[in-house]
Design a protein around this motif. Structure first.
Motif: not given
Length: 230
Positions: A31, A34, A75, A78-81
């Motif tokens: 991670d 990101r 996430r 699948g993407r850290v926000e």
């Protein structure tokens, strides 16, 4: 730090935690790129977040791998926000604020290489100086009424830094992350949660106040807020 938590109440590294609205997980080394991106977006004018990328990523790695700290992330696909860094105590965070991109030498180099960052920094310092002057004019009675943390008698849980991607703001993510940290603090038997907030961020202060946090003075350029857990 996560290894000391009860997985029935919280989670193990790489696991998930259910909140009322969101699913969270402990950050992993994958991670880091990101996390660096979100930090730069959220704190664009801060020299430390504009430092060379490898220095920022090495700093994130030290936090994720340390026993005294952890990073909770949200996430989406699948993407850290979003993220929140939490540590055992203020001394741990003070250490991280002096190394890597936070070191004086790296900050100075970054500002010299990026004049726009230097100008933004000077403007921020000027505003903080003005706010500090205004706070010093608070009456003695107001100061007496201000709650103060008893650091010597209570174990602490320190929510050190939070960042939410602008496209995910306004969804209660920050509140849910802090509530998740409070549950972990309770699981550890901690009686006090401490957070810092930018004096200019009135919206964040209002949110924290509705969650039961009260003002407890200043630390460097930030306002300190605390909450005693039942």
């Amino acid at each position: 730090m996560s290894g000391s938590l009860n997985p029935d109440v919280a989670f193990n590294r790489g696991g998930k935690l259910m909140s009322d609205q969101h699913n969270f997980a402990i950050a992993t080394l994958e991670d880091i790129p990101r996390l660096a991106e979100i930090g730069k977006v959220c704190f664009a004018s801060a020299p430390e977040w504009n430092a060379p990328r490898f220095i920022i990523e090495r700093w994130w790695k030290s936090i994720i791998l340390a026993d005294e700290s952890d990073v909770l992330v949200l996430r989406s696909d699948g993407r850290v926000e979003a993220f929140i860094i939490y540590v055992d105590n203020e001394e741990v965070w003070n250490y991280y604020e002096k190394i890597g991109p936070n070191s004086r030498s790296v900050k100075l180099l970054t500002m010299l290489l990026r004049p726009k960052v230097l100008r933004s920094r000077l403007k921020k310092l000027a505003k903080l100086k003005l706010q500090s002057t205004n706070l010093q004019q608070v009456s003695p009675q107001d100061k007496r009424d201000e709650p103060v943390a008893d650091q010597g008698s209570r174990a602490e849980f320190f929510a050190a830094l939070m960042g939410v991607d602008p496209s995910f703001r306004g969804r209660g993510i920050g509140r849910s992350m802090l509530e998740a940290c409070e549950r972990m603090a309770c699981d550890r038997g901690t009686r006090l949660v401490r957070i810092y907030v930018d004096p200019r961020n009135a919206r964040a202060q209002t949110i924290y106040e509705t969650m039961g946090y009260s003002h407890a003075g200043r630390m460097r350029n930030s306002l300190m807020m605390i909450k005693e857990l039942s």
